[in-house]
Design an enzyme around this catalytic site. Structure first.
Site, mmCIF file in Angstrom:
data_model
loop_
_atom_site.group_PDB
_atom_site.id
_atom_site.type_symbol
_atom_site.label_atom_id
_atom_site.label_comp_id
_atom_site.label_asym_id
_atom_site.label_seq_id
_atom_site.Cartn_x
_atom_site.Cartn_y
_atom_site.Cartn_z
ATOM 1 N N LYS A 140 0.867 -1.182 0.000
ATOM 2 C CA LYS A 140 0.000 0.000 0.000
ATOM 3 C C LYS A 140 0.902 1.229 0.000
ATOM 4 C CE LYS A 140 -4.379 1.248 0.269
ATOM 5 N NZ LYS A 140 -5.589 0.589 -0.257
ATOM 6 N N ASP A 180 -7.011 4.527 -4.485
ATOM 7 C CA ASP A 180 -7.660 4.410 -3.170
ATOM 8 C C ASP A 180 -8.225 5.805 -2.911
ATOM 9 O OD1 ASP A 180 -7.824 2.498 -0.647
ATOM 10 O OD2 ASP A 180 -7.302 4.446 0.173
HETATM 11 P P1 NAP Z 1 -12.792 7.975 -2.661
HETATM 12 O O1 NAP Z 1 -13.330 7.719 -4.018
HETATM 13 O O2 NAP Z 1 -11.733 8.990 -2.495
HETATM 14 O O3 NAP Z 1 -14.037 8.315 -1.712
HETATM 15 C C1 NAP Z 1 -13.880 8.433 -0.335
HETATM 16 C C2 NAP Z 1 -15.188 8.905 0.258
HETATM 17 O O4 NAP Z 1 -15.075 8.862 1.673
HETATM 18 C C3 NAP Z 1 -15.515 10.339 -0.099
HETATM 19 O O5 NAP Z 1 -16.881 10.509 -0.123
HETATM 20 C C4 NAP Z 1 -14.875 11.111 1.053
HETATM 21 O O6 NAP Z 1 -15.446 12.386 1.281
HETATM 22 C C5 NAP Z 1 -15.161 10.177 2.219
HETATM 23 N N1 NAP Z 1 -14.107 10.359 3.234
HETATM 24 C C6 NAP Z 1 -12.768 10.270 3.068
HETATM 25 N N2 NAP Z 1 -12.128 10.519 4.216
HETATM 26 C C7 NAP Z 1 -13.083 10.746 5.120
HETATM 27 C C8 NAP Z 1 -13.059 11.061 6.492
HETATM 28 N N3 NAP Z 1 -11.913 11.199 7.175
HETATM 29 N N4 NAP Z 1 -14.256 11.200 7.121
HETATM 30 C C9 NAP Z 1 -15.419 11.050 6.443
HETATM 31 N N5 NAP Z 1 -15.503 10.769 5.139
HETATM 32 C C10 NAP Z 1 -14.354 10.627 4.498
HETATM 33 O O7 NAP Z 1 -12.200 6.629 -2.018
HETATM 34 P P2 NAP Z 1 -12.686 5.127 -2.255
HETATM 35 O O8 NAP Z 1 -11.792 4.540 -3.268
HETATM 36 O O9 NAP Z 1 -14.144 5.084 -2.423
HETATM 37 O O10 NAP Z 1 -12.283 4.462 -0.865
HETATM 38 C C11 NAP Z 1 -13.166 4.436 0.254
HETATM 39 C C12 NAP Z 1 -12.729 3.363 1.218
HETATM 40 O O11 NAP Z 1 -12.719 2.088 0.556
HETATM 41 C C13 NAP Z 1 -11.311 3.512 1.785
HETATM 42 O O12 NAP Z 1 -11.273 2.973 3.091
HETATM 43 C C14 NAP Z 1 -10.478 2.632 0.870
HETATM 44 O O13 NAP Z 1 -9.278 2.221 1.465
HETATM 45 C C15 NAP Z 1 -11.444 1.469 0.676
HETATM 46 N N6 NAP Z 1 -11.206 0.640 -0.506
HETATM 47 C C16 NAP Z 1 -11.182 1.174 -1.755
HETATM 48 C C17 NAP Z 1 -11.003 0.327 -2.844
HETATM 49 C C18 NAP Z 1 -11.052 0.858 -4.250
HETATM 50 O O14 NAP Z 1 -11.006 0.035 -5.178
HETATM 51 N N7 NAP Z 1 -11.191 2.148 -4.471
HETATM 52 C C19 NAP Z 1 -10.785 -1.042 -2.651
HETATM 53 C C20 NAP Z 1 -10.840 -1.571 -1.351
HETATM 54 C C21 NAP Z 1 -11.048 -0.717 -0.299
HETATM 55 P P3 NAP Z 1 -14.672 13.707 0.796
HETATM 56 O O15 NAP Z 1 -14.858 13.735 -0.696
HETATM 57 O O16 NAP Z 1 -15.321 14.822 1.510
HETATM 58 O O17 NAP Z 1 -13.239 13.527 1.190
#
Ligand code: NAP
Length: 460
Positions: A140, A180
């Site tokens: 990561k 991510d």
């Molecule tokens: P993303 O597209 O950047 O979206 C993140 C979302 O969470 C946004 O709505 C963001 O709001 C909100 N957020 C971020 N930090 C926050 C905080 N401290 N408090 C409250 N809300 C918060 O990211 P993502 O890819 O969807 O990832 C979301 C989660 O899934 C993470 O834990 C990531 O590690 C996990 N994940 C992602 C993948 C993938 O394929 N993308 C795979 C496995 C796991 P704002 O826009 O206001 O920041």
């Protein structure tokens, strides 16, 4: 039928002693890294029944080795903002474990990123990747850079600088990063372009989550969110329940959240609330996904704007209160530790039936206890959100073969993978004496393959 193993009391005590001793050493060696400690504690505790029946893992120092990254890279990322001012961020890559394949795991750009966050995510990735059944190790990375409010040109200059250093450490057989939080198609595109320029050749397999025009896989964008719902549907089905006609709350409004909401709605659920880091919207008619996608994916606006087009919906400032919304199924899809003990108790009081972790480590250890002790079906992140990395591995396979599968082919493979992850987690939980505890089941199933590979490869 799964046969349950039954360790003696003495074996159990020596396994507990081993786990506690190594955990104390991890804390001492990595002071103040609370998120990393939390992730390690959850895994270690669930492995006690394995060590009690297989002492060979303890003799070979398996936990001591697994909890120390094979390589931890930290580097300076200098760039120039639109005002001509020099900015400096910190970049990271934790290359945690390569015993079953090249390091694989996303890159996160968020101001909260530090060594602890990257190590917790990298450590969890080892077990998640193993669970997918594909040949990928755990890694990561990311940076404390905040893409929010930055111009496209600033994001490009930052990501090019980030990749200039990262490119020294990755490769299709070494380490394959993906997106991510804060790293989506725009950032992946800039990074791929910079890598190509630095290396003077076209190597599709060095990143996943790429655009469809240059080696990306159909279905990768949807994979984590869809996979989350596929896993949860499998779990619900086992208990005679379904997404159909249920009320769902999904935190976040990013990649995972949007596609979890889309698949849940396709299966007949009503998604009534979602959030960003400022607040959440509640729409009793069901969240309008078209609006969310445009606001978030195209216009990059705050979720509060939702009510401009949907005045009947409510906007609430503060994102964690989203868990006060009554629902049958809760899917935390935003970030780590977004459900604490108090939030879990509110969900239980409102009679939530199932919780599925789309985000990584969104529930604190105490929150998980609350769910499990109240009979809530609980799907842990490592298993539930593994669909993203699984389809990333399918993207790598397509890149190697220089061909592209259709969306249906990828989606069918994803459904199969999620079913297998569910089944393997259930079987491991039963075999080691904790039926229905999928936290233990997923951790054990993910652990065994990596641990066996490590034993076969010697003390490295
Ligand atoms: P993303 O597209 O950047 O979206 C993140 C979302 O969470 C946004 O709505 C963001 O709001 C909100 N957020 C971020 N930090 C926050 C905080 N401290 N408090 C409250 N809300 C918060 O990211 P993502 O890819 O969807 O990832 C979301 C989660 O899934 C993470 O834990 C990531 O590690 C996990 N994940 C992602 C993948 C993938 O394929 N993308 C795979 C496995 C796991 P704002 O826009 O206001 O920041």
């Amino acid at each position: 039928m799964t046969v349950t193993v039954q360790p003696t009391q003495t074996d159990k005590q020596s396994a507990e002693h081993y786990v506690n001793e190594v955990f104390e050493a991890v804390k001492k060696r990595n002071p103040n890294e609370t998120e990393f400690h939390q992730a390690v504690k959850e895994i270690f505790d669930s492995l006690v029944p394995v060590f009690a029946t297989h002492p060979e893992y303890m003799k070979n120092g398996i936990l001591e080795r697994m909890s120390e990254p094979e390589r931890m890279i930290s580097f300076r990322v200098p760039w120039v903002d639109d005002q001509g001012k020099v900015q400096v961020n910190r970049g990271f890559r934790a290359q945690f474990n390569s015993s079953i394949g090249p390091y694989k795991g996303g890159l996160r750009f968020h101001p909260s990123v530090n060594a602890s966050i990257i190590k917790f995510l990298g450590f969890e990735q080892i077990f998640k990747n193993s669970l997918t059944g594909q040949p990928i190790g755990g890694g990561k990375g990311g940076s404390d850079f905040d893409p929010k409010g930055k111009s496209d040109a600033e994001v490009m200059r930052f990501t090019q600088s980030f990749m200039t250093e990262l490119s020294n450490h990755i490769g299709s057989d070494i380490d394959v990063p993906a997106g991510d939080i804060g790293v989506g198609p725009r950032e992946i595109g800039y990074m791929f372009g910079q890598y190509k320029r630095l290396h003077g050749g076209y190597e599709s397999g060095i990143l996943t989550g790429k655009g469809l025009e240059y080696g990306g896989s159909l279905g990768r964008t949807e994979a984590t969110g869809y996979g989350t719902v596929y896993f949860m549907e499998e779990m619900l089905k086992d208990k005679g329940q379904h997404f159909k006609d249920s009320t769902v709350v999904v935190s976040g409004s990013g990649n995972v959240s949007i596609y979890a909401m889309e698949k849940a709605a396709q299966l007949g659920a009503k998604v009534v609330a979602c959030s960003d880091s400022n607040g959440y919207v509640y729409d009793k008619n069901g969240i309008n996904l078209e609006t969310i996608r445009r606001l978030k994916e195209v216009e990059r606006k705050r979720i509060a704007e939702y009510t401009v087009e949907h005045p009947e919906a409510e906007y609430h400032e503060g994102c964690t209160d989203i868990w006060c919304t009554p629902c049958d199924i809760a899917l935390p899809c935003a970030t780590q530790n977004e459900i604490d003990e108090a939030a879990a108790k509110i969900l239980v009081a409102n009679e939530v039936k199932a919780v599925g972790e789309g985000a990584n480590m969104p529930s604190t250890l105490k929150a998980i206890d609350v769910f499990q002790s109240n009979g809530v079906l609980f799907g842990p992140a490592k298993a539930v959100n593994a669909g993203g990395v699984a389809v990333s591995a399918l993207e790598m396979a397509q890149n190697s073969m220089r061909l592209s599968w259709t969306f249906e082919e990828v989606d069918n493979k994803l459904q199969e993978i999620m079913k297998n992850i569910y089944r393997n987690s259930v079987d491991a939980a039963e075999k080691y004496g904790h039926p229905d505890n999928l936290v233990m089941g997923a951790n054990i199933a993910g652990f065994l393959k990596v641990a066996d590979a490590m034993l076969e490869q010697g003390i490295i």
